[in-house]
Design an enzyme around this catalytic site. Structure first.
Site, PDB file in Angstrom:
ATOM      1  N   LYS A 149       6.172  -6.005   1.554  1.00  0.00           N
ATOM      2  CA  LYS A 149       5.164  -6.457   2.524  1.00  0.00           C
ATOM      3  C   LYS A 149       5.157  -7.984   2.615  1.00  0.00           C
ATOM      4  CE  LYS A 149       0.200  -5.953   3.542  1.00  0.00           C
ATOM      5  NZ  LYS A 149      -1.078  -5.388   3.038  1.00  0.00           N
ATOM      6  N   GLU A 181      -0.318   3.186   2.701  1.00  0.00           N
ATOM      7  CA  GLU A 181      -0.303   2.075   1.748  1.00  0.00           C
ATOM      8  C   GLU A 181      -1.131   2.435   0.509  1.00  0.00           C
ATOM      9  OE1 GLU A 181      -0.944  -2.780   1.962  1.00  0.00           O
ATOM     10  OE2 GLU A 181      -2.204  -1.490   3.206  1.00  0.00           O
ATOM     11  N   CYS A 208       0.642  -2.335   7.075  1.00  0.00           N
ATOM     12  CA  CYS A 208      -0.767  -2.706   7.272  1.00  0.00           C
ATOM     13  C   CYS A 208      -0.985  -4.053   7.995  1.00  0.00           C
ATOM     14  CB  CYS A 208      -1.491  -2.678   5.930  1.00  0.00           C
ATOM     15  SG  CYS A 208      -3.302  -2.581   6.081  1.00  0.00           S
TER      16      CYS A 208
END
Length: 271
Positions: free
Chosen positions: A117, A44, A159
């Site tokens: 995301k 990321e 993440c």
């Protein structure tokens, strides 16, 4: 049909210098033997870390053909690998703030898909940074994404998504054979939760998880945990520790399928 393949995980300590970050990756790849590698996974925020206003980069990468997109496409073509390109901020016509987008590029340098995301990291961690408010800088995505690759169906996550098992179940429902998780997991939360969460997501869904993290001290306040790893469907872990560098993992989606057949949790689900 699924088949074994080799993944190169790029664990790095990105900074607020776009050129430094891209040059570091470029040098690492140039010095590595990638002949037997089929896929490369970046963490990321690999290209730019710790910069609150990323609007200029986000506007440049609308079609993933700015400086970052061009570099990734060149690496893919030059080394003949697919690349899961961590996250790059991308401005859309729908949102006021950019999205944290994970692009997937094939070995011809063509963009085959992307994932925005979904879960933004708004939390009080209690480390040197203290509070994290990702929603101040990004808009969240809203689509679960899997893509067909030569080695099976790839599921995409990023993440903080790791803490939301419903996303990984949805990837399972879409037929994911393996899942990538580019991350910048903090040192404090990573030490406590990174491995158990990675193992849980892989075990409960019966697929391998390729979790590639940022590592080390990025500035006076931000530290990330590293320990990039692959976890197979049985929960077996290969991890690379804290230091930046490249690691090579063997993946066998067919072996994970055998485990899913042995422990048929999808067939036995009731809720």
């Amino acid at each position: 049909m699924t088949q074994p393949f080799t993944v190169c995980a790029v664990q790095m300590t990105s900074t607020d210098s776009l050129n430094d970050n891209l040059n570091w990756i470029d040098q690492q790849l140039a010095n590595a033997d990638l002949q037997d590698v089929q896929m490369l996974v970046l963490p990321e925020t690999f290209a730019l870390f710790g910069v609150k206003d990323q609007s200029a980069l986000a506007d440049q990468e609308r079609a993933f053909d700015g400086s970052v997109g061009q570099a990734v496409r060149q690496w893919a073509k030059g080394y003949q690998v697919w690349i899961v390109a961590g996250t790059v901020p991308v401005m859309t016509d729908e949102d006021r703030l950019p999205r944290a987008r994970c692009h997937v590029v094939d070995a011809d340098g063509e963009l085959v898909g992307f994932y925005d995301k979904i879960h933004l990291f708004d939390a009080e961690v209690g480390d040197r940074q203290g509070a994290y408010r990702e929603s101040d800088s990004y808009s969240g995505g809203d689509k679960v994404v899997t893509l067909l690759t030569p080695w099976g169906r790839l599921g995409l996550s990023v993440c903080y998504d790791l803490r939301f098992p419903e996303l990984f179940r949805a990837l399972n429902d879409q037929g994911a054979d393996f899942v990538t998780l580019p991350s910048a997991f903090t040192a404090k939360t990573g030490e406590a939760h990174w491995e158990p969460l990675c193992r849980a997501r892989a075990i409960e869904n019966g697929y391998s998880l390729i979790a590639v993290n940022q590592c080390g001290d990025h500035d006076a306040k931000r530290s990330t945990w590293g320990h990039s790893m692959i976890v197979d469907a049985w929960g077996r872990v290969e991890s690379i520790g804290l230091d930046p560098g490249l690691a090579f993992f063997k993946l066998d989606p067919a072996a994970d399928q055998v485990i899913r057949n042995t422990l048929p949790v999808n067939a036995n689900r009731r809720l």
